[in-house]
Design an enzyme around this catalytic site. Structure first.
Site, mmCIF file in Angstrom:
data_model
loop_
_atom_site.group_PDB
_atom_site.id
_atom_site.type_symbol
_atom_site.label_atom_id
_atom_site.label_comp_id
_atom_site.label_asym_id
_atom_site.label_seq_id
_atom_site.Cartn_x
_atom_site.Cartn_y
_atom_site.Cartn_z
ATOM 1 N N LYS A 12 0.863 -1.184 0.000
ATOM 2 C CA LYS A 12 0.000 0.000 0.000
ATOM 3 C C LYS A 12 0.898 1.232 0.000
ATOM 4 C CE LYS A 12 -1.613 2.813 2.993
ATOM 5 N NZ LYS A 12 -1.491 4.069 2.231
ATOM 6 N N SER A 57 4.993 8.048 10.271
ATOM 7 C CA SER A 57 5.159 8.822 11.502
ATOM 8 C C SER A 57 5.099 7.892 12.724
ATOM 9 C CB SER A 57 4.075 9.889 11.576
ATOM 10 O OG SER A 57 2.812 9.288 11.419
ATOM 11 N N CYS A 84 13.475 11.572 6.580
ATOM 12 C CA CYS A 84 13.596 11.079 7.959
ATOM 13 C C CYS A 84 15.033 11.197 8.438
ATOM 14 C CB CYS A 84 13.115 9.646 8.056
ATOM 15 S SG CYS A 84 14.210 8.491 7.235
HETATM 16 P P1 NAD Z 1 2.129 8.964 7.840
HETATM 17 O O1 NAD Z 1 2.357 8.260 9.132
HETATM 18 O O2 NAD Z 1 1.097 10.028 7.782
HETATM 19 O O3 NAD Z 1 1.698 7.896 6.700
HETATM 20 C C1 NAD Z 1 2.456 6.738 6.467
HETATM 21 C C2 NAD Z 1 1.502 5.640 5.992
HETATM 22 O O4 NAD Z 1 0.568 5.350 7.026
HETATM 23 C C3 NAD Z 1 0.706 6.038 4.766
HETATM 24 O O5 NAD Z 1 0.692 4.954 3.859
HETATM 25 C C4 NAD Z 1 -0.681 6.355 5.304
HETATM 26 O O6 NAD Z 1 -1.707 6.008 4.427
HETATM 27 C C5 NAD Z 1 -0.770 5.505 6.559
HETATM 28 N N1 NAD Z 1 -1.537 6.144 7.641
HETATM 29 C C6 NAD Z 1 -1.609 7.478 7.920
HETATM 30 N N2 NAD Z 1 -2.381 7.687 9.008
HETATM 31 C C7 NAD Z 1 -2.784 6.478 9.442
HETATM 32 C C8 NAD Z 1 -3.591 6.028 10.534
HETATM 33 N N3 NAD Z 1 -4.139 6.879 11.389
HETATM 34 N N4 NAD Z 1 -3.811 4.696 10.664
HETATM 35 C C9 NAD Z 1 -3.264 3.809 9.810
HETATM 36 N N5 NAD Z 1 -2.495 4.187 8.757
HETATM 37 C C10 NAD Z 1 -2.250 5.489 8.569
HETATM 38 O O7 NAD Z 1 3.548 9.485 7.335
HETATM 39 P P2 NAD Z 1 3.862 10.399 6.065
HETATM 40 O O8 NAD Z 1 3.421 11.787 6.372
HETATM 41 O O9 NAD Z 1 3.396 9.753 4.825
HETATM 42 O O10 NAD Z 1 5.463 10.330 6.046
HETATM 43 C C11 NAD Z 1 6.272 11.141 6.854
HETATM 44 C C12 NAD Z 1 6.711 10.435 8.113
HETATM 45 O O11 NAD Z 1 7.404 9.231 7.780
HETATM 46 C C13 NAD Z 1 7.695 11.250 8.914
HETATM 47 O O12 NAD Z 1 7.380 11.128 10.283
HETATM 48 C C14 NAD Z 1 9.034 10.609 8.604
HETATM 49 O O13 NAD Z 1 10.026 10.790 9.593
HETATM 50 C C15 NAD Z 1 8.627 9.181 8.501
HETATM 51 N N6 NAD Z 1 9.617 8.400 7.773
HETATM 52 C C16 NAD Z 1 10.434 7.596 8.499
HETATM 53 C C17 NAD Z 1 11.424 6.865 7.871
HETATM 54 C C18 NAD Z 1 12.352 6.014 8.675
HETATM 55 O O14 NAD Z 1 13.217 5.374 8.075
HETATM 56 N N7 NAD Z 1 12.230 5.961 9.992
HETATM 57 C C19 NAD Z 1 11.559 6.939 6.477
HETATM 58 C C20 NAD Z 1 10.697 7.760 5.763
HETATM 59 C C21 NAD Z 1 9.731 8.489 6.426
#
Ligand code: NAD
Length: 482
Positions: A173, A226, A281
């Site tokens: 996804k 996140s 990140c």
């Molecule tokens: P996000 O958490 O909003 O979304 C990530 C995924 O989770 C998406 O596919 C989204 O559809 C899903 N999602 C969102 N809200 C949800 C919920 N309430 N319940 C279930 N699924 C949900 O993150 P984003 O804004 O797409 O990406 C940015 C974040 O990702 C930042 O915090 C960044 O630091 C992190 N990130 C971390 C790494 C790492 O290696 N640790 C790498 C890339 C990004």
């Protein structure tokens, strides 16, 4: 407007979800396509297809599976520019950044193609007199991955190549904010003739995520996003007894010592803060200047920020694109407001940034704060935008304490010309990815990627040898022949 489809059992399939979201170009605000929020029923169809494909695929010798990865590498290389252009159109990052994004993804295809060697078990011919023992690595079934918006081609490729190289089948996804590059990537995957059901794609949002976590047919889940959602996915998967690796958010501290090669240190720190408009990140968020390094760090970051060319990432000469959405722009701007309200000194203000000819873009200009305390919102929260905070400390011990006090521990860097100091910092840093005179501490495909504390929930990290551990069960046989 074109509505995206899911890829299930080797065919493009209409989603049963009736809610459609706009996929926008962040530089123009123009809607490029509609993405459906798929349902638990769509997830079930994808998982069933993957389950049906599993027996034959898992019995396919690793060397034959590796040949599919060679084909994948070839077809990806042939379409690199095209995928990079799509990535820029959906995410906003510059074309150079998009090429790098896909390129780092392709490196995982190359690494996973080593599966005949990397899947090997171990054996000892005489664990007791006349008794031999061996471990064999076996694929487990259907794995799923959920990915964020910030590296649209790369992050899904942290998982897909390893899952299938080890004989599992797979459902992805992608982020609903950036589904277009994965649509193209799956069209390319379709060209290499994998058996139907080995890889599947389901577009959508949190309902798809929750359906993955609950589905009894899924053996393991990888999540990147996140921290709050990472924790939720980790807990939900534990409830249903799945393997899980869940990567969360970050707040990265970069320490610059007075003995650093200052021009390079500052240029690297600024690249880290403003690359991909700060939506990484691994981005430098707080630049911690130690003792007499302070003046030069502050002036250097400010000069680098002023040199950033904001604009449409598809245009030559642009060094920083927009942020992903209007909502995210407003969140980043609200952090700049908070920084001012909390008493940090705003040296360069990215609020109100405009780009000629792009009135609908989601713009935030490069921003620099000075005199930032770790307790301030801008010193503590993940902003995920082009905001660099300079923080002044007296000693290396103080710099380590600032990092240690933070709940996230993804990446960090130190700039110094002392090997002894660098070694001590690397050993004591709480973050798991450490750069020494490197501003973005991104492990290559053959090393593990992932943080600690609230930046990572699980045991086995992403790619590297860990991928082969995550995607296989180790069975032990102990045998005696009479
Ligand atoms: P996000 O958490 O909003 O979304 C990530 C995924 O989770 C998406 O596919 C989204 O559809 C899903 N999602 C969102 N809200 C949800 C919920 N309430 N319940 C279930 N699924 C949900 O993150 P984003 O804004 O797409 O990406 C940015 C974040 O990702 C930042 O915090 C960044 O630091 C992190 N990130 C971390 C790494 C790492 O290696 N640790 C790498 C890339 C990004």
């Amino acid at each position: 407007m074109r509505v995206l489809e899911n890829y299930i059992n080797g065919a493009w399939t209409k989603s049963s979800g009736t809610t459609l979201l706009d996929v926008k170009n962040p530089a123009t605000g123009a809607v490029q396509a509609k993405v459906p929020l798929s349902t638990a029923g769509d997830v079930d169809a994808a998982v069933r297809a993957a389950e049906e494909a599993f027996p034959a695929w898992s019995a396919t010798p690793p060397v034959v599976r590796a040949r599919y990865l060679f084909k994948l590498k070839q077809v990806f290389d042939e379409h690199k520019e095209e995928v990079a252009a799509i990535c820029t159109s959906e995410h906003g990052k510059t074309l150079a950044e998009s090429r790098n994004d896909f390129g780092r993804g392709i490196e995982n295809v190359e690494h996973a193609a080593g599966t005949p060697t990397l899947m090997m078990g171990q054996s000892l011919s005489d664990v007791a007199s006349g008794i031999a023992s061996e471990t064999i690595r076996q694929p487990m079934g259907v794995f799923a991955a959920i990915t964020p918006f910030n590296f649209p081609p790369m992050v899904p490729l942290w998982f897909l190549p390893y899952a299938i190289a080890t004989g599992n089948t797979f459902v992805l996804k992608p982020s609903e904010q950036v589904p277009l590059s994965q649509e193209r990537i799956f069209q390319l995957i379709d060209k290499i003739g994998l058996p139907p059901g080995v890889v599947n794609l389901v577009n959508g949002g949190k309902d798809v995520v929750n359906a993955f976590c609950a589905h009894p047919g899924i053996k393991g889940v990888s999540f990147v996003g996140s921290s709050a959602v990472a924790k939720h996915v980790y807990r939900s998967c534990a409830d249903t007894g799945k393997r899980v690796q869940s990567l969360g958010g970050a707040k990265n501290f970069i320490t610059i010592l007075p003995d650093a090669e200052m021009d390079r240190a500052v240029a690297n720190a600024a690249d880290s803060a403003y690359g991909c408009a700060g939506q990484r990140c691994l981005a430098a968020s707080v630049v911690v200047a130690v003792g007499p390094a302070y003046e030069r760090v502050r002036e250097g970051i400010l000069a680098a920020a002023k040199a950033v060319v904001l604009g449409d990432g598809a245009k030559d000469g642009v060094t920083m694109g927009p942020v992903i959405s209007a909502a995210h722009r407003d969140k980043v701007l609200s952090y700049i407001d908070k920084g001012v309200a909390e008493g940090a000194k705003l040296l360069l203000d990215g609020r109100g940034a405009k780009v000629d000819g792009y009135p609908g873009g989601f713009w935030v200009g490069p921003t620099v704060f000075d005199d930032v305390a770790p307790s301030m919102a801008i010193g503590h929260d993940e902003i995920f935008g082009p905001v660099a905070s300079v923080c002044r400390v007296k000693t290396l011990e103080d710099a380590l304490r600032v990092m240690e006090a933070h709940p996230n521990a993804n990446a960090t860097s130190i700039f110094t010309s002392s090997g002894k100091t660098a070694r001590e910092f690397s050993h004591r840093a709480t973050a798991s990815m450490v750069g020494v005179n490197i501003g973005v501490a991104a492990p290559m495909a053959y090393f593990p990627f992932g943080g600690a504390r609230d930046s990572f929930f699980g045991d086995l990290k992403v790619h590297g040898r860990d991928a082969f551990e995550f995607y296989t069960d180790r069975k032990v046989t102990i045998s005696r022949w009479f």
